[in-house]
Design a protein around this motif. Structure first.
Motif, PDB file in Angstrom:
ATOM      1  N   ALA A  27     -39.137   1.566   0.973  1.00 41.96           N
ATOM      2  CA  ALA A  27     -39.358   0.683   2.121  1.00 41.96           C
ATOM      3  C   ALA A  27     -40.847   0.504   2.362  1.00 41.96           C
ATOM      4  O   ALA A  27     -41.299  -0.542   2.797  1.00 41.96           O
ATOM      5  CB  ALA A  27     -38.672   1.262   3.357  1.00 41.96           C
ATOM      6  N   GLU A  28     -41.652   1.571   2.079  1.00 43.14           N
ATOM      7  CA  GLU A  28     -43.084   1.481   2.292  1.00 43.14           C
ATOM      8  C   GLU A  28     -43.780   0.777   1.128  1.00 43.14           C
ATOM      9  O   GLU A  28     -44.671  -0.026   1.325  1.00 43.14           O
ATOM     10  CB  GLU A  28     -43.659   2.887   2.463  1.00 43.14           C
ATOM     11  N   ASP A  29     -43.394   1.108  -0.076  1.00 43.70           N
ATOM     12  CA  ASP A  29     -44.031   0.553  -1.272  1.00 43.70           C
ATOM     13  C   ASP A  29     -42.957   0.080  -2.235  1.00 43.70           C
ATOM     14  O   ASP A  29     -42.575   0.807  -3.158  1.00 43.70           O
ATOM     15  CB  ASP A  29     -44.918   1.604  -1.944  1.00 43.70           C
ATOM     16  N   PRO A  30     -42.456  -1.135  -2.041  1.00 47.23           N
ATOM     17  CA  PRO A  30     -41.350  -1.631  -2.879  1.00 47.23           C
ATOM     18  C   PRO A  30     -41.771  -1.775  -4.343  1.00 47.23           C
ATOM     19  O   PRO A  30     -42.957  -1.904  -4.667  1.00 47.23           O
ATOM     20  CB  PRO A  30     -41.047  -3.014  -2.278  1.00 47.23           C
ATOM     21  N   TYR A  31     -40.770  -1.758  -5.203  1.00 41.05           N
ATOM     22  CA  TYR A  31     -40.975  -1.947  -6.639  1.00 41.05           C
ATOM     23  C   TYR A  31     -40.452  -3.319  -7.048  1.00 41.05           C
ATOM     24  O   TYR A  31     -39.387  -3.745  -6.608  1.00 41.05           O
ATOM     25  CB  TYR A  31     -40.244  -0.861  -7.434  1.00 41.05           C
ATOM     26  N   ARG A  32     -41.227  -3.983  -7.895  1.00 40.91           N
ATOM     27  CA  ARG A  32     -40.791  -5.250  -8.485  1.00 40.91           C
ATOM     28  C   ARG A  32     -40.862  -5.096 -10.002  1.00 40.91           C
ATOM     29  O   ARG A  32     -41.894  -4.688 -10.542  1.00 40.91           O
ATOM     30  CB  ARG A  32     -41.669  -6.415  -8.022  1.00 40.91           C
ATOM     31  N   PHE A  33     -39.757  -5.419 -10.673  1.00 41.46           N
ATOM     32  CA  PHE A  33     -39.643  -5.185 -12.109  1.00 41.46           C
ATOM     33  C   PHE A  33     -39.657  -6.499 -12.880  1.00 41.46           C
ATOM     34  O   PHE A  33     -39.017  -7.477 -12.476  1.00 41.46           O
ATOM     35  CB  PHE A  33     -38.355  -4.413 -12.411  1.00 41.46           C
ATOM     36  N   PHE A  34     -40.406  -6.512 -13.978  1.00 40.23           N
ATOM     37  CA  PHE A  34     -40.530  -7.695 -14.819  1.00 40.23           C
ATOM     38  C   PHE A  34     -40.338  -7.276 -16.275  1.00 40.23           C
ATOM     39  O   PHE A  34     -40.823  -6.228 -16.696  1.00 40.23           O
ATOM     40  CB  PHE A  34     -41.905  -8.342 -14.665  1.00 40.23           C
TER      41      PHE A  34
END
Length: 545
Positions: A27-34
């Motif tokens: 919630a504080e540091d979301p992850y985005r995957f590519f």
């Protein structure tokens, strides 16, 4: 059975607690995957079929959309026939130059292999781009836009636009990148580019649609190889709002000079009569002016674009004045909910002055470029890996002078040692007749002054010590100087280079080794456990993050 049941319950509670903890962190540091697949493909941006570099089948590559403090996990599969690296122009990679994606810090991805980058856009906002950093690949594509949006609860100094467009502009060659590279390797120079592209397309092919009365954000980046460019839209004003992660005074311009490697955000309102208008991009300060057009389309109009194509300003003084007018908006928030002017850079004492002069010449009969007469030649091992594994003989700190020196060019693996948390002044001195453009990885810096003529200590009297713009790429006009202040708060090995890709490839670059004796993770991360190893670092064991 009862004991086993209690153990299962405890295990379930533990697992649940772990998931709660992960959720809180996420919630504080979301992850985005590519997941990106880098391939060759046939493209014809100037009407001639040539081999391009595609990412997931796209030229240019896909945009990266993110929010302040996101973790970006980008798995890159190299399906080319040669090593490949991607670098992230403007992403500061705090405490982690291992992920910078240039050969001084990162081993290339071998053909047929993959590597996963882990980037943390800590306390960053703004408009940037990525690009391939090796082998003159940039001349074939492999670049794309990066947008870092402000977190929802932090206000920005303008109303939300109706839409947000990435606009990648750049000069282009019809020649295969391997042939261009061979020309440089054999000691030659590149000719003038063949044309200019907007989002990878030639004249008339790029169409941006506006609805009447609405305001839109355009994120403009010059991803080209050789030329400064001027961007303008027929009969429309552009309100500048952001430069490479910093909100600016909202000056209104009819055209905008975008130098090599630079990125700008402008707001444009569809406030003209309903029709189609030319988007115009042309080269600046070149013997032959190259021009291309796109179309700004009003959604309630069905006719063709028409009218006169607006010419760019011609005077160097106009560009100087525009550059000086680009200043920080001190009342606006940055990535955190506090005014951007809270860091009073003008009140900090300079601990070191570094003067850097670009030059051109020959080494062993081949064309080369240099900084303070040192022409950069890559070592057999990435410099950051040599540091980490304490491998001697790869480079020498101090192999480039703090000041311009007389005499011819000489080869060097140029590394300048600077101290962690020092506050330094860097003066770029351009004694040549062409515009130079400089970029520093891992940092934003304050552009405190630029003037015609030669720099001297007395030049500091004209510095802007109040609201200078903070950015990562700056131009230096012909026979001129540009001064910047840098707070060296990011430990690592950071590339300082020309954004003219011919000059960068042939030696106009160096590395700043921001050094501390500290071994705390607060100051610098350990080498990633998935780090590729090459050169003299091959076979070494890496530490875990």
């Amino acid at each position: 059975m009862e004991v086993k049941s209690m153990m299962n319950t405890a295990t379930t509670l533990m697992i649940g607690l772990v998931f709660i903890m992960i959720s809180v962190v996420a919630a504080e540091d979301p992850y985005r995957f590519f997941e990106w697949h880098v391939t060759y493909g046939n493209i014809s941006p100037l009407g001639v079929e040539q081999q391009g570099i595609l990412i997931n089948g796209k030229f240019p590559g896909p945009d990266i959309y993110s929010v302040t403090n996101d973790n970006l996990i980008i798995n890159v599969f190299n399906q080319l026939d040669e090593p490949f690296l991607i670098s992230w122009s403007g992403i500061e990679n705090l405490r982690n130059s291992f992920q910078d994606g240039v050969y001084g810090t990162t081993c290339p991805i071998p053909p047929g292999k993959n590597y996963t980058y882990a980037l943390h856009v800590k306390d960053q906002i703004g408009s940037f781009y990525y690009f391939p950093s090796l082998g003159f690949h940039k001349a074939a594509g492999g670049f794309g836009g990066i947008r870092i949006s402000t977190r929802p609860l932090i206000p920005v100094p303008f109303p939300p636009p109706a839409d947000d467009y990435t606009v990648l502009i750049g000069d282009w060659y019809k020649t295969n990148h391997k042939d261009l590279r061979a020309k440089l390797d054999n000691g030659g120079k590149l000719p003038l580019p063949d044309g200019i592209l907007i989002n990878g397309r030639s004249s008339g092919a790029t169409i941006i649609t506006f609805e009447p009365g609405k305001t839109y954000r355009l994120r403009i980046s010059n991803v080209g190889l050789q030329n400064s460019l001027n961007f303008r839209i027929q009969n429309h004003a552009m309100k500048l709002v952001e430069v490479e992660g910093r909100h600016t005074l909202q000056n209104v311009f009819s055209s905008l000079d975008v130098h090599l490697g630079q990125s700008y955000s402008v707001l444009v309102t569809a406030d003209q009569p309903a029709k189609d208008y030319y988007i115009v991009v042309s080269s600046r300060f070149t013997p032959k002016v190259l021009t291309t057009t796109g179309v700004l389309h009003y959604s309630n109009y069905s006719g063709p674009v028409s009218g006169l194509i607006q010419a760019a300003p011609t005077l160097l003084s106009w560009s100087f004045n525009q550059a000086r007018a680009i200043r920080t908006n001190l009342t606006a928030n940055g990535p955190r909910p506090n005014p951007q002017g809270s860091f009073h850079y003008g009140m900090i004492n300079i601990t070191r002055t570094i003067r850097l002069a670009n030059s051109a010449g020959q080494i062993e009969g081949k064309q080369r470029y240099a900084v303070n007469s040192a022409s950069f030649y890559p070592a057999d091992t990435p410099l950051k890996l040599a540091d980490y594994f304490k491998i001697d003989g790869v480079y020498e700190p101090g192999s480039i002078s703090d000041t311009p020196i007389k005499g011819g060019l000489f080869p060097a693996t140029s590394v300048m040692q600077v101290d962690y948390r020092a506050f330094v002044e860097v003066v770029f001195e351009n004694w040549e007749a062409s515009v130079q453009s400089w970029h520093l990885d891992g940092y934003s810096f304050f552009v405190v002054g630029m003037e015609l003529g030669k720099w001297s200590p007395a030049s500091r009297k004209a510095y802007n010590l109040n609201d200078a713009v903070s950015r990562c790429t700056v131009q230096v006009y012909p026979k001129s100087w540009t001064a910047i202040y840098i707070s060296l708060d990011n430990v690592g090995m950071w590339n300082l280079r020309s954004e003219s890709w011919e000059r960068q490839y042939l030696g106009q670059q160096l590395y700043m080794r921001v050094y501390t004796n500290s071994t705390s993770l607060r100051d610098e991360y350990l080498i990633p456990k998935n780090a590729l190893l090459c050169g003299r670092a091959t076979g070494r064991h890496t530490a875990l993050l």
